[in-house]
Motif scaffolding. Sequence first.
Motif, PDB file in Angstrom:
ATOM      1  N   ALA A   1      14.212  -1.604  -5.611  1.00  0.00           N
ATOM      2  CA  ALA A   1      14.208  -0.462  -6.526  1.00  0.00           C
ATOM      3  C   ALA A   1      12.966   0.402  -6.337  1.00  0.00           C
ATOM      4  O   ALA A   1      13.021   1.635  -6.461  1.00  0.00           O
ATOM      5  CB  ALA A   1      14.307  -0.941  -7.971  1.00  0.00           C
ATOM      6  N   LEU A   2      11.827  -0.222  -6.065  1.00  0.00           N
ATOM      7  CA  LEU A   2      10.569   0.524  -5.948  1.00  0.00           C
ATOM      8  C   LEU A   2      10.271   0.946  -4.518  1.00  0.00           C
ATOM      9  O   LEU A   2       9.297   1.689  -4.271  1.00  0.00           O
ATOM     10  CB  LEU A   2       9.413  -0.328  -6.480  1.00  0.00           C
ATOM     11  N   GLY A   3      11.044   0.411  -3.591  1.00  0.00           N
ATOM     12  CA  GLY A   3      10.848   0.794  -2.202  1.00  0.00           C
ATOM     13  C   GLY A   3       9.715   0.059  -1.515  1.00  0.00           C
ATOM     14  O   GLY A   3       9.184   0.553  -0.514  1.00  0.00           O
ATOM     15  N   TYR A   4       9.317  -1.094  -2.021  1.00  0.00           N
ATOM     16  CA  TYR A   4       8.261  -1.895  -1.396  1.00  0.00           C
ATOM     17  C   TYR A   4       8.905  -3.057  -0.627  1.00  0.00           C
ATOM     18  O   TYR A   4       9.701  -3.820  -1.196  1.00  0.00           O
ATOM     19  CB  TYR A   4       7.303  -2.444  -2.452  1.00  0.00           C
ATOM     20  N   PRO A   5       8.557  -3.246   0.641  1.00  0.00           N
ATOM     21  CA  PRO A   5       9.175  -4.341   1.408  1.00  0.00           C
ATOM     22  C   PRO A   5       8.556  -5.713   1.107  1.00  0.00           C
ATOM     23  O   PRO A   5       9.199  -6.747   1.321  1.00  0.00           O
ATOM     24  CB  PRO A   5       8.932  -3.940   2.866  1.00  0.00           C
ATOM     25  N   GLU A   6       7.307  -5.740   0.642  1.00  0.00           N
ATOM     26  CA  GLU A   6       6.628  -7.038   0.455  1.00  0.00           C
ATOM     27  C   GLU A   6       7.367  -7.949  -0.542  1.00  0.00           C
ATOM     28  O   GLU A   6       7.538  -9.156  -0.278  1.00  0.00           O
ATOM     29  CB  GLU A   6       5.177  -6.815   0.021  1.00  0.00           C
ATOM     30  N   PRO A   7       7.779  -7.457  -1.715  1.00  0.00           N
ATOM     31  CA  PRO A   7       8.526  -8.350  -2.616  1.00  0.00           C
ATOM     32  C   PRO A   7       9.798  -8.908  -1.987  1.00  0.00           C
ATOM     33  O   PRO A   7      10.188 -10.055  -2.234  1.00  0.00           O
ATOM     34  CB  PRO A   7       8.840  -7.459  -3.822  1.00  0.00           C
ATOM     35  N   GLY A   8      10.443  -8.096  -1.158  1.00  0.00           N
ATOM     36  CA  GLY A   8      11.645  -8.582  -0.485  1.00  0.00           C
ATOM     37  C   GLY A   8      11.337  -9.721   0.469  1.00  0.00           C
ATOM     38  O   GLY A   8      12.103 -10.680   0.590  1.00  0.00           O
ATOM     39  N   VAL A   9      10.189  -9.635   1.160  1.00  0.00           N
ATOM     40  CA  VAL A   9       9.798 -10.717   2.067  1.00  0.00           C
ATOM     41  C   VAL A   9       9.547 -12.004   1.293  1.00  0.00           C
ATOM     42  O   VAL A   9       9.964 -13.097   1.693  1.00  0.00           O
ATOM     43  CB  VAL A   9       8.546 -10.301   2.876  1.00  0.00           C
ATOM     44  N   LEU A  10       8.854 -11.886   0.160  1.00  0.00           N
ATOM     45  CA  LEU A  10       8.604 -13.076  -0.668  1.00  0.00           C
ATOM     46  C   LEU A  10       9.904 -13.671  -1.197  1.00  0.00           C
ATOM     47  O   LEU A  10      10.064 -14.888  -1.286  1.00  0.00           O
ATOM     48  CB  LEU A  10       7.681 -12.705  -1.830  1.00  0.00           C
ATOM     49  N   ALA A  11      10.855 -12.771  -1.537  1.00  0.00           N
ATOM     50  CA  ALA A  11      12.143 -13.250  -2.039  1.00  0.00           C
ATOM     51  C   ALA A  11      12.888 -14.034  -0.972  1.00  0.00           C
ATOM     52  O   ALA A  11      13.457 -15.107  -1.225  1.00  0.00           O
ATOM     53  CB  ALA A  11      12.979 -12.066  -2.527  1.00  0.00           C
ATOM     54  N   VAL A  12      12.880 -13.526   0.251  1.00  0.00           N
ATOM     55  CA  VAL A  12      13.550 -14.232   1.348  1.00  0.00           C
ATOM     56  C   VAL A  12      12.874 -15.568   1.622  1.00  0.00           C
ATOM     57  O   VAL A  12      13.538 -16.583   1.874  1.00  0.00           O
ATOM     58  CB  VAL A  12      13.562 -13.351   2.611  1.00  0.00           C
ATOM     59  N   ALA A  13      11.543 -15.585   1.552  1.00  0.00           N
ATOM     60  CA  ALA A  13      10.819 -16.841   1.768  1.00  0.00           C
ATOM     61  C   ALA A  13      11.196 -17.870   0.706  1.00  0.00           C
ATOM     62  O   ALA A  13      11.367 -19.063   0.996  1.00  0.00           O
ATOM     63  CB  ALA A  13       9.311 -16.584   1.750  1.00  0.00           C
TER      64      ALA A  13
END
Length: 373
Positions: free
Chosen positions: A22-34
């Motif tokens: 939603a915010l357009g930040y890739p870092e939270p997505g990486v943590l979510a995948v991890a």
Amino acid sequence: MITRLGWGVLAASAVLYAGGAALGYPEPGVLAVAGLLAVAAAALWTLPRPRLEVRREVAPLRVARGEAAVAVLHVTNEGRARSGLRAGDRFGSRVIDVEVPRLPRRAARSVTYRLPTDRRGEIPVGPLTLERSDPLGLSRRTTSYGAAETLVVRPRTVPLPLLPSGRAHHLDGTSADNAPAGTVTFHTLREYVLGDDLRHVHWKSSARTGTLMVRQLVDATLPTTAVVLDLRPVAYDGDEAFELAVDAAASVAVAAARQNFPVRLLAAADTLLETKGGPADAEAILDRLALVAPAPGVSAMDVARRVAAGGALVVVSGPAADPADLLPARRRFDRVVCVRAGSAHRSPALPGVTVLDVPDLETLSAAWTRETR
């Protein structure tokens, strides 16, 4: 099975992924995948089921409260080699930790541990449960092995002399109907069988019939011991006093049964067991008393009033019992005894009622012998 921590990681990963998108930040997505990968790896870690064959032995299967009992687990590894395993063996509502040593492929090990026997009852032992979890605690798998056995923890008993009862007894020994040649009262004539006492041969009838005939004797006044156990919690000063009462009731009933006398065992308003006497009946009494538990209801004194007359009456209750309530029963029974379990104060003597104040089981035998002669 995913643990609460694992579900928390999954929930946090979903929030991070949605927030990052939603915010357009890739870092939270990486943590979510991890986080998702960590939970998936944990599930795969715990997926393999150890291939074990477990056989259980419990010795002895019946034991008096407080005596030693052991369980032996024979564990065979039918899969790949495994380092030492930490498992738990169920014992009733409890779980006992069991350490299984290293098991090479196709190897077998035996593990022995003691079973707690401080509480009466029929207690299931097993199955063996093996818990496997990942290093992060995200997933856990529990597997059960082996069939359960049942340990019967019965009351403790002490040897007691038979309570004198009845109005006519054979002077040469037992007056039970299951005695080999009967006892004192003539019942009938029957043909001689090998092993009969020749002193019981009826020679006149044998000469008249041409067949050896013997006298069959029975005891018409065979005394019955009625044991009434008070189950009310208010009658006792705690659980230990109740357990002492159960032990005392078992000691009295078993003493009569082992000498081949009938026993009637009652508690609350129910007849727990009625036996004719004998070693097998003594075992049945112990098995039945292994299952009794405190319960509200009528007092043992009220139950005693409804017991069929004759023989001996033994009422087992706690310090709150009033032996004077048994005075009306004197004319209905040959002997009336009131055992007050957990009472350390000597009660005043009552005419026709023997009162035993028993603070512990060890004093029961001496008090019983002294007061019931």
